[in-house]
Design a protein around this motif. Structure first.
Motif, PDB file in Angstrom:
ATOM      1  N   ASP A 141     -26.051 -29.968  32.852  1.00 42.93           N
ATOM      2  CA  ASP A 141     -26.792 -31.207  32.626  1.00 42.93           C
ATOM      3  C   ASP A 141     -27.332 -31.196  31.207  1.00 42.93           C
ATOM      4  O   ASP A 141     -27.265 -30.185  30.504  1.00 42.93           O
ATOM      5  CB  ASP A 141     -27.942 -31.311  33.632  1.00 42.93           C
ATOM      6  CG  ASP A 141     -28.321 -32.751  33.938  1.00 42.93           C
ATOM      7  OD1 ASP A 141     -27.891 -33.652  33.210  1.00 42.93           O
ATOM      8  OD2 ASP A 141     -29.057 -32.963  34.906  1.00 42.93           O
ATOM      9  N   LEU A 142     -27.877 -32.299  30.802  1.00 45.52           N
ATOM     10  CA  LEU A 142     -28.502 -32.420  29.489  1.00 45.52           C
ATOM     11  C   LEU A 142     -30.016 -32.322  29.636  1.00 45.52           C
ATOM     12  O   LEU A 142     -30.563 -32.665  30.688  1.00 45.52           O
ATOM     13  CB  LEU A 142     -28.129 -33.766  28.861  1.00 45.52           C
ATOM     14  CG  LEU A 142     -26.646 -33.963  28.568  1.00 45.52           C
ATOM     15  CD1 LEU A 142     -26.383 -35.386  28.098  1.00 45.52           C
ATOM     16  CD2 LEU A 142     -26.156 -32.967  27.532  1.00 45.52           C
ATOM     17  N   PRO A 143     -30.709 -31.868  28.581  1.00 46.36           N
ATOM     18  CA  PRO A 143     -32.176 -31.809  28.639  1.00 46.36           C
ATOM     19  C   PRO A 143     -32.771 -33.190  28.869  1.00 46.36           C
ATOM     20  O   PRO A 143     -32.267 -34.197  28.392  1.00 46.36           O
ATOM     21  CB  PRO A 143     -32.562 -31.271  27.261  1.00 46.36           C
ATOM     22  CG  PRO A 143     -31.342 -30.586  26.751  1.00 46.36           C
ATOM     23  CD  PRO A 143     -30.179 -31.340  27.326  1.00 46.36           C
ATOM     24  N   ILE A 144     -33.888 -33.203  29.617  1.00 47.98           N
ATOM     25  CA  ILE A 144     -34.586 -34.443  29.947  1.00 47.98           C
ATOM     26  C   ILE A 144     -35.986 -34.375  29.345  1.00 47.98           C
ATOM     27  O   ILE A 144     -36.724 -33.409  29.574  1.00 47.98           O
ATOM     28  CB  ILE A 144     -34.646 -34.633  31.483  1.00 47.98           C
ATOM     29  CG1 ILE A 144     -33.220 -34.731  32.034  1.00 47.98           C
ATOM     30  CG2 ILE A 144     -35.477 -35.863  31.843  1.00 47.98           C
ATOM     31  CD1 ILE A 144     -33.145 -34.717  33.543  1.00 47.98           C
ATOM     32  N   LYS A 145     -36.335 -35.408  28.589  1.00 44.38           N
ATOM     33  CA  LYS A 145     -37.621 -35.429  27.882  1.00 44.38           C
ATOM     34  C   LYS A 145     -38.793 -35.225  28.839  1.00 44.38           C
ATOM     35  O   LYS A 145     -39.727 -34.477  28.560  1.00 44.38           O
ATOM     36  CB  LYS A 145     -37.764 -36.752  27.130  1.00 44.38           C
ATOM     37  CG  LYS A 145     -38.785 -36.703  26.013  1.00 44.38           C
ATOM     38  CD  LYS A 145     -38.862 -38.012  25.252  1.00 44.38           C
ATOM     39  CE  LYS A 145     -37.810 -37.982  24.162  1.00 44.38           C
ATOM     40  NZ  LYS A 145     -37.961 -39.110  23.221  1.00 44.38           N
ATOM     41  N   LYS A 146     -38.762 -35.893  30.023  1.00 43.52           N
ATOM     42  CA  LYS A 146     -39.857 -35.795  31.001  1.00 43.52           C
ATOM     43  C   LYS A 146     -40.026 -34.377  31.555  1.00 43.52           C
ATOM     44  O   LYS A 146     -41.046 -34.042  32.124  1.00 43.52           O
ATOM     45  CB  LYS A 146     -39.620 -36.754  32.164  1.00 43.52           C
ATOM     46  CG  LYS A 146     -39.824 -38.201  31.819  1.00 43.52           C
ATOM     47  CD  LYS A 146     -39.605 -39.073  33.041  1.00 43.52           C
ATOM     48  CE  LYS A 146     -39.771 -40.528  32.712  1.00 43.52           C
ATOM     49  NZ  LYS A 146     -39.540 -41.388  33.886  1.00 43.52           N
ATOM     50  N   LEU A 147     -38.989 -33.551  31.410  1.00 43.72           N
ATOM     51  CA  LEU A 147     -39.048 -32.170  31.901  1.00 43.72           C
ATOM     52  C   LEU A 147     -39.291 -31.191  30.754  1.00 43.72           C
ATOM     53  O   LEU A 147     -38.978 -30.010  30.858  1.00 43.72           O
ATOM     54  CB  LEU A 147     -37.739 -31.809  32.621  1.00 43.72           C
ATOM     55  CG  LEU A 147     -37.406 -32.621  33.864  1.00 43.72           C
ATOM     56  CD1 LEU A 147     -36.045 -32.213  34.424  1.00 43.72           C
ATOM     57  CD2 LEU A 147     -38.485 -32.434  34.924  1.00 43.72           C
ATOM     58  N   GLY A 148     -39.860 -31.691  29.662  1.00 45.35           N
ATOM     59  CA  GLY A 148     -40.133 -30.822  28.524  1.00 45.35           C
ATOM     60  C   GLY A 148     -38.860 -30.391  27.816  1.00 45.35           C
ATOM     61  O   GLY A 148     -38.767 -29.267  27.318  1.00 45.35           O
ATOM     62  N   ASN A 149     -37.899 -31.285  27.772  1.00 45.91           N
ATOM     63  CA  ASN A 149     -36.586 -31.023  27.164  1.00 45.91           C
ATOM     64  C   ASN A 149     -35.842 -29.870  27.837  1.00 45.91           C
ATOM     65  O   ASN A 149     -35.083 -29.145  27.201  1.00 45.91           O
ATOM     66  CB  ASN A 149     -36.700 -30.799  25.653  1.00 45.91           C
ATOM     67  CG  ASN A 149     -36.983 -32.097  24.932  1.00 45.91           C
ATOM     68  OD1 ASN A 149     -36.456 -33.142  25.304  1.00 45.91           O
ATOM     69  ND2 ASN A 149     -37.843 -32.053  23.934  1.00 45.91           N
ATOM     70  N   LYS A 150     -36.087 -29.726  29.127  1.00 45.01           N
ATOM     71  CA  LYS A 150     -35.325 -28.768  29.932  1.00 45.01           C
ATOM     72  C   LYS A 150     -34.316 -29.540  30.764  1.00 45.01           C
ATOM     73  O   LYS A 150     -34.484 -30.729  31.031  1.00 45.01           O
ATOM     74  CB  LYS A 150     -36.250 -27.997  30.890  1.00 45.01           C
ATOM     75  CG  LYS A 150     -37.221 -27.078  30.206  1.00 45.01           C
ATOM     76  CD  LYS A 150     -38.068 -26.366  31.233  1.00 45.01           C
ATOM     77  CE  LYS A 150     -39.043 -25.413  30.575  1.00 45.01           C
ATOM     78  NZ  LYS A 150     -39.860 -24.725  31.571  1.00 45.01           N
ATOM     79  N   THR A 151     -33.264 -28.855  31.192  1.00 49.35           N
ATOM     80  CA  THR A 151     -32.348 -29.463  32.145  1.00 49.35           C
ATOM     81  C   THR A 151     -32.994 -29.393  33.524  1.00 49.35           C
ATOM     82  O   THR A 151     -33.989 -28.693  33.718  1.00 49.35           O
ATOM     83  CB  THR A 151     -30.998 -28.713  32.183  1.00 49.35           C
ATOM     84  OG1 THR A 151     -31.216 -27.402  32.714  1.00 49.35           O
ATOM     85  CG2 THR A 151     -30.358 -28.643  30.804  1.00 49.35           C
ATOM     86  N   THR A 152     -32.430 -30.095  34.484  1.00 51.81           N
ATOM     87  CA  THR A 152     -32.987 -30.041  35.838  1.00 51.81           C
ATOM     88  C   THR A 152     -32.921 -28.617  36.395  1.00 51.81           C
ATOM     89  O   THR A 152     -33.832 -28.177  37.088  1.00 51.81           O
ATOM     90  CB  THR A 152     -32.233 -31.000  36.773  1.00 51.81           C
ATOM     91  OG1 THR A 152     -30.835 -30.761  36.668  1.00 51.81           O
ATOM     92  CG2 THR A 152     -32.525 -32.442  36.422  1.00 51.81           C
ATOM     93  N   LEU A 153     -31.869 -27.880  36.066  1.00 48.16           N
ATOM     94  CA  LEU A 153     -31.764 -26.487  36.532  1.00 48.16           C
ATOM     95  C   LEU A 153     -32.826 -25.614  35.875  1.00 48.16           C
ATOM     96  O   LEU A 153     -33.457 -24.793  36.544  1.00 48.16           O
ATOM     97  CB  LEU A 153     -30.374 -25.931  36.248  1.00 48.16           C
ATOM     98  CG  LEU A 153     -30.148 -24.474  36.634  1.00 48.16           C
ATOM     99  CD1 LEU A 153     -30.383 -24.269  38.132  1.00 48.16           C
ATOM    100  CD2 LEU A 153     -28.758 -24.032  36.242  1.00 48.16           C
ATOM    101  N   GLU A 154     -33.051 -25.787  34.588  1.00 49.69           N
ATOM    102  CA  GLU A 154     -34.075 -24.991  33.898  1.00 49.69           C
ATOM    103  C   GLU A 154     -35.468 -25.276  34.447  1.00 49.69           C
ATOM    104  O   GLU A 154     -36.311 -24.380  34.516  1.00 49.69           O
ATOM    105  CB  GLU A 154     -34.055 -25.293  32.396  1.00 49.69           C
ATOM    106  CG  GLU A 154     -32.832 -24.768  31.683  1.00 49.69           C
ATOM    107  CD  GLU A 154     -32.728 -25.272  30.253  1.00 49.69           C
ATOM    108  OE1 GLU A 154     -32.234 -24.503  29.412  1.00 49.69           O
ATOM    109  OE2 GLU A 154     -33.138 -26.420  29.979  1.00 49.69           O
TER     110      GLU A 154
END
Length: 111
Positions: A11-24
């Motif tokens: 997956d790609l990093p998500i801003k709402k997750l602190g620029n982490k992927t959903t797996l991270e």
């Protein structure tokens, strides 16, 4: 022997997750335990430039040449659903999606 192949987890990093992927961002204690106590690795299931679709990857992981034995996901899922297949039958597979206003894609898996 337990063989675990995790498909579709990139997956790609998500801003709402602190620029982490959903797996991270996920809590994965069971996966962490498997990785810590087992053997891990990375494998290219198909040649360079070939899209690693799930059916092709699985057939390859089982030791078969996917270009010789691949039937497509429709047949694999039909057999998995205990449908009887015979020569000449056609099994198709699709995903339903949810569209919003202006035909914006809301959910590519309709679920």
């Amino acid at each position: 022997l337990i063989y675990v192949a995790i498909d579709g987890m990139g997956d790609l990093p998500i801003k709402k997750l602190g620029n982490k992927t959903t797996l991270e961002a996920a809590e994965t204690p069971n996966m962490n335990a498997l990785a810590q106590n087992g053997k891990t690795g990375l494998m290219y299931t198909v040649g360079k430039g070939v899209a690693p679709e799930s059916d092709v990857a699985v057939i390859s992981l089982l030791g078969y040449d996917p270009f010789k034995y691949s039937t497509g996901r429709g047949v694999i899922e039909a057999v998995g659903a205990d449908l009887n297949m015979k020569d000449g039958d056609l099994a198709l597979r699709c995903n339903f999606a949810t569209l919003g206003q202006g035909k914006n894609l809301l959910d590519r898996r309709a679920g």
